[in-house]
Design a protein around this motif. Structure first.
Motif, PDB file in Angstrom:
ATOM      1  N   UNK A 139      81.745  20.648 -35.171  1.00 51.03           N
ATOM      2  CA  UNK A 139      83.522  20.207 -36.251  1.00 51.03           C
ATOM      3  C   UNK A 139      83.190  18.546 -36.435  1.00 51.03           C
ATOM      4  N   UNK A 140      84.258  18.255 -37.296  1.00 48.07           N
ATOM      5  CA  UNK A 140      84.400  17.175 -37.748  1.00 48.07           C
ATOM      6  C   UNK A 140      84.937  16.247 -36.910  1.00 48.07           C
ATOM      7  N   UNK A 141      84.558  15.310 -36.412  1.00 49.05           N
ATOM      8  CA  UNK A 141      84.161  14.697 -35.076  1.00 49.05           C
ATOM      9  C   UNK A 141      85.870  13.332 -35.951  1.00 49.05           C
ATOM     10  N   UNK A 142      86.168  13.339 -37.109  1.00 46.96           N
ATOM     11  CA  UNK A 142      87.554  12.883 -37.163  1.00 46.96           C
ATOM     12  C   UNK A 142      89.333  13.080 -37.581  1.00 46.96           C
ATOM     13  N   UNK A 143      88.420  15.002 -37.033  1.00 47.24           N
ATOM     14  CA  UNK A 143      89.269  15.343 -36.744  1.00 47.24           C
ATOM     15  C   UNK A 143      89.955  15.157 -35.429  1.00 47.24           C
ATOM     16  N   UNK A 144      89.443  14.558 -34.263  1.00 46.48           N
ATOM     17  CA  UNK A 144      89.667  13.763 -32.761  1.00 46.48           C
ATOM     18  C   UNK A 144      90.494  13.287 -32.864  1.00 46.48           C
ATOM     19  N   UNK A 145      92.376  13.479 -32.100  1.00 45.84           N
ATOM     20  CA  UNK A 145      92.843  12.081 -32.032  1.00 45.84           C
ATOM     21  C   UNK A 145      92.078  11.174 -30.797  1.00 45.84           C
ATOM     22  N   UNK A 146      92.781   9.937 -30.487  1.00 42.87           N
ATOM     23  CA  UNK A 146      91.905   8.973 -29.529  1.00 42.87           C
ATOM     24  C   UNK A 146      92.040   9.958 -28.611  1.00 42.87           C
ATOM     25  N   UNK A 147      92.707  10.624 -27.846  1.00 35.39           N
ATOM     26  CA  UNK A 147      92.903  10.958 -26.264  1.00 35.39           C
ATOM     27  C   UNK A 147      91.355  11.774 -25.995  1.00 35.39           C
TER      28      UNK A 147
ATOM     29  N   UNK B 276      89.372  12.261 -28.452  1.00 36.86           N
ATOM     30  CA  UNK B 276      87.820  11.808 -28.863  1.00 36.86           C
ATOM     31  C   UNK B 276      87.631  11.009 -27.276  1.00 36.86           C
ATOM     32  N   UNK B 277      88.307  10.221 -26.864  1.00 34.53           N
ATOM     33  CA  UNK B 277      88.138   9.692 -25.418  1.00 34.53           C
ATOM     34  C   UNK B 277      87.338  10.508 -24.582  1.00 34.53           C
ATOM     35  N   UNK B 278      87.921  11.537 -24.031  1.00 33.68           N
ATOM     36  CA  UNK B 278      87.523  13.028 -23.218  1.00 33.68           C
ATOM     37  C   UNK B 278      85.976  13.538 -23.512  1.00 33.68           C
ATOM     38  N   UNK B 279      85.667  13.237 -24.633  1.00 36.28           N
ATOM     39  CA  UNK B 279      84.846  13.854 -25.014  1.00 36.28           C
ATOM     40  C   UNK B 279      84.003  12.690 -25.088  1.00 36.28           C
ATOM     41  N   UNK B 280      84.121  11.759 -25.071  1.00 34.60           N
ATOM     42  CA  UNK B 280      83.253   9.848 -25.047  1.00 34.60           C
ATOM     43  C   UNK B 280      82.804  10.024 -23.455  1.00 34.60           C
TER      44      UNK B 280
ATOM     45  N   UNK C  42      79.260  11.034 -28.763  1.00 30.17           N
ATOM     46  CA  UNK C  42      78.715   9.412 -28.809  1.00 30.17           C
ATOM     47  C   UNK C  42      79.206   8.394 -29.792  1.00 30.17           C
ATOM     48  N   UNK C  43      79.669   7.065 -29.029  1.00 27.91           N
ATOM     49  CA  UNK C  43      79.658   6.047 -30.414  1.00 27.91           C
ATOM     50  C   UNK C  43      79.330   6.208 -31.386  1.00 27.91           C
ATOM     51  N   UNK C  44      78.429   5.949 -31.552  1.00 26.67           N
ATOM     52  CA  UNK C  44      77.783   6.516 -32.799  1.00 26.67           C
ATOM     53  C   UNK C  44      77.792   7.660 -33.635  1.00 26.67           C
ATOM     54  N   UNK C  45      78.358   8.636 -32.819  1.00 27.28           N
ATOM     55  CA  UNK C  45      78.030  10.068 -33.513  1.00 27.28           C
ATOM     56  C   UNK C  45      79.440   9.973 -34.594  1.00 27.28           C
ATOM     57  N   UNK C  46      80.746   9.657 -33.663  1.00 21.75           N
ATOM     58  CA  UNK C  46      82.251   9.828 -34.590  1.00 21.75           C
ATOM     59  C   UNK C  46      82.114   8.271 -35.611  1.00 21.75           C
ATOM     60  N   UNK C  47      81.332   7.094 -35.009  1.00 22.76           N
ATOM     61  CA  UNK C  47      81.298   6.045 -35.866  1.00 22.76           C
ATOM     62  C   UNK C  47      80.845   6.146 -36.916  1.00 22.76           C
TER      63      UNK C  47
ATOM     64  N   UNK D  93      87.096   2.766 -25.504  1.00 23.97           N
ATOM     65  CA  UNK D  93      85.315   2.493 -25.093  1.00 23.97           C
ATOM     66  C   UNK D  93      85.183   3.781 -26.408  1.00 23.97           C
ATOM     67  N   UNK D  94      84.524   3.179 -27.394  1.00 29.09           N
ATOM     68  CA  UNK D  94      83.933   3.728 -28.633  1.00 29.09           C
ATOM     69  C   UNK D  94      85.095   5.008 -29.732  1.00 29.09           C
ATOM     70  N   UNK D  95      86.350   4.120 -29.256  1.00 26.83           N
ATOM     71  CA  UNK D  95      87.065   5.010 -30.397  1.00 26.83           C
ATOM     72  C   UNK D  95      87.271   3.842 -31.765  1.00 26.83           C
TER      73      UNK D  95
END
Lengths: 521, 95
Positions: A2-10, A12-16, A22-27, A72-74
């Motif tokens: 799914x589109x990683x840009x749709x994740x909220x920070x909270x 994304x934080x949990x998934x990271x 990974x931080x690289x994928x979301x970046x 981290x990684x956001x």
């Protein structure tokens, strides 16, 4: 995936942390999104792809070891007003052409220390002077939201094969997007657009008269201006030093709380940074507001306010009442003088702060026959119209013979505005609820506003009082107007009681939901 | 109070911004619109009210009078349009 840009920070934080992403994928997901969207939206003035990839890689190494920081990684976007070492920092002005500071602002240093990843620098009104993001040297930012039209369409009766109806006729309603481009508000228009259009997980912004809260309201995002002194101003290009405060723009209340906790600090490098520990703002969200006293200031019901703003305000009152809050009518009698006082104090401070742009130490230089002509030509070529206007006003009100009539009078009125708030807080009011803006987003190159600078200034009528008094204020999306554009409510709190704002904004968000623009870009 | 063309030119000179005749005329109108708007402040009774000098009531922080920084000449001139040996270069000021 799914589109990683749709994740909220909270999220994304949990998934990271769980190593699901990974931080690289979301970046990479954000860098691709920026690449595709920026030609249409103009939210970024500089994209730091290599730096982002390096930072993401370092984040991934820490996450693997379980050593990740709070962010981290956001991936974040940074308003061009923040000094970022070795990276484009121009306050979106021509006068700072080519400026790459050799230092990092305290706020961004705090974010990187917590592991955040920088995607790039965000567009803004030149020197944060504007309410539409149209004064940027890099051109206007486009709001990802568009008005929509509801049409009634007559359906023809059509058949397919033997008796197989495709449509039995009749009518249906259909919502379609209007093509007119709207402003995202300002001055943090790039921050608001980037957050709303999924071009960063969250963004830094600054607010001198409403520059976080008004664009947040225009884009369906959450923006908080904390109490004066909560975030260090060190390394942020100065506009009006007694009013400027940094804060985040985010997709929801929780994300704003997470970002503010990281941005805020006690900084010996800023003499107005206040010696108070930074609380865990996130922990305030979800706490009941039963028994909380919510003030409704009668002076915020202004002439010519559109019906939908009044309706939104009433909805907000009802939501807080349903949650157990006590609603009280209050009076802030000097409200109408806040905007005129602001337009003396802010330009006065700006004329002084912007005196440094003289073509000697950084940025643009236009040669002249002597040093004074060099200054005059550099500043004439380097500053845009709105900035010049404000420097001129500031210079005039501070000039000999006018200081007492304008500047001193405005600083006295400012104390009266502050006293109004102190009185209602002393009477037991915990938080004040108002609309965030007097209207929804307006069109690019609005003729009325271009013709009269004061019309543009009126955008900040509900937000500017908060800067004048140094209080915290949050804008939270509360609904859509009949044309489908987002509208926001504002909550104003006691000094350093940002937790109360997050707690109350959480209740509004719970009732109103969150809002995303339909993608057209 | 309102400003005339001469005042606008004088203020532009004070602000070190070169203005053309046309700029000055346009600015006169704009500045008067803003001054007209802020005029309403004069109706506020401010007798006995102190001007605001500090947004948050606090004593200004003072740091120890010691050197905490330095040897950054190259950083300081790094962004300057014209430099020579860690000096900023400007047009001749003294004959």
């Amino acid at each position: 995936m799914s589109d990683l840009t749709r994740l909220t920070i909270s999220q994304a934080r949990a998934k990271l942390r769980a190593k699901e992403i990974t931080a690289t994928e979301i970046t990479e997901a954000y860098l691709q999104a920026i690449d595709r969207a920026n030609p249409a939206l103009n939210a970024y003035v500089a994209v730091t792809g290599d730096k982002a990839r390096d930072m993401a890689k370092a984040s991934d190494a820490r996450l693997v070891k379980g050593e990740g920081g709070a962010l981290e990684g956001i991936p974040l976007g940074i308003k061009d007003l923040f000094g970022t070492e070795g990276v484009h920092t121009q306050a979106c002005s021509h006068v700072l052409d080519g400026f790459k500071p050799r230092y990092e602002s305290t706020v961004t240093s705090n974010l990187w220390a917590d592991g955040a990843v920088m995607l790039g620098k965000l567009n803004m009104d030149e020197f944060a002077m504007g309410s539409s993001n149209e004064t940027s040297h890099y051109g206007p930012v486009i709001n990802p939201w568009r008005r929509s039209r509801v049409d009634t369409v007559v359906m023809p009766t059509t058949h397919q094969g033997d008796g197989g109806f495709v449509s039995a006729g009749g009518t249906k309603t259909q919502r379609s997007l209007d093509n007119a481009q709207l402003v995202p508000g300002g001055s943090s228009g790039g921050s608001a657009t980037a957050v709303s259009a999924f071009l960063c997980a969250g963004a830094t912004a600054t607010d001198t008269g409403g520059s976080i809260r008004q664009p947040a309201a225009f884009t369906g995002t959450v923006g908080i201006k904390p109490t004066y002194g909560r975030c260090s101003r060190w390394g942020i290009v100065a506009f009006a030093s007694s009013l400027d405060q940094a804060g985040p723009i985010a997709r929801d209340v929780r994300d704003a709380a997470i970002l503010l906790k990281s941005m805020a600090s006690v900084d010996p490098k800023d003499t107005t940074s206040v010696d108070r520990p930074v609380p865990d703002y996130e922990a305030a969200i979800g706490k009941p507001i039963k028994g909380m006293k919510v003030g409704i200031p009668r002076e915020y019901r202004v002439d010519g306010m559109p019906e939908e703003i009044e309706a939104l305000w009433q909805k907000g009152i009802a939501w807080l009442k349903d949650a157990g809050a006590e609603i009280v009518d209050i009076s802030l009698p000097h409200t109408k003088y806040a905007l005129p006082a602001y337009y003396i104090v802010a330009p006065a401070e700006a004329s002084s702060n912007l005196a440094r742009y003289d073509g000697v130490r950084y940025g643009l230089r236009v040669p002249g026959k002597d040093i004074v002509e060099m200054y005059e030509k550099t500043r004439a070529a380097g500053f845009g119209r709105e900035v010049k206007r404000r420097i001129m006003i500031g210079t005039y009100v501070l000039s000999a013979g006018y200081y007492d009539a304008y500047y001193l009078q405005a600083q006295k009125v400012r104390n009266l505005i502050k006293r109004d708030f102190e009185n209602v807080f002393a009477a037991g009011v915990d938080v004040i609820l108002t609309p965030a803006t007097p209207s929804a987003a307006f069109g690019i190159a609005d003729e009325d506003m271009a013709a009269d600078p004061v019309k543009m200034y009126l955008n900040d009528i509900f937000t500017v009082t908060v800067n004048m008094a140094g209080l915290p204020g949050i804008a939270v999306p509360a609904g859509l107007d009949p044309k489908g554009l987002p509208l926001g409510l504002q909550l104003i709190g006691r000094p350093f009681e940002e937790e109360t704002l997050f707690q109350t904004a959480g209740v509004i968000e719970q009732a109103a939901g969150t809002f995303q623009p339909e993608k057209w870009w | 109070m309102s400003v005339d063309l001469q005042t606008v030119k004088r203020v532009a000179r004070l602000a070190r911004i070169a203005v053309s005749e046309e700029d000055a005329e346009r600015m006169t109108g704009e500045l008067n619109a803003i001054l007209g708007f802020v005029e309403q402040l004069s109706e506020v009774d401010v007798s006995g009210v102190e001007p605001m000098t500090s947004v948050t009531p606090m004593e200004m922080k003072k740091r120890q009078d010691v050197v905490t920084d330095g040897n950054k000449a190259a950083d300081i001139v790094a962004n300057a349009p014209a430099t020579e040996e860690n000096f900023f270069l400007v047009p001749k000021v003294v004959e």
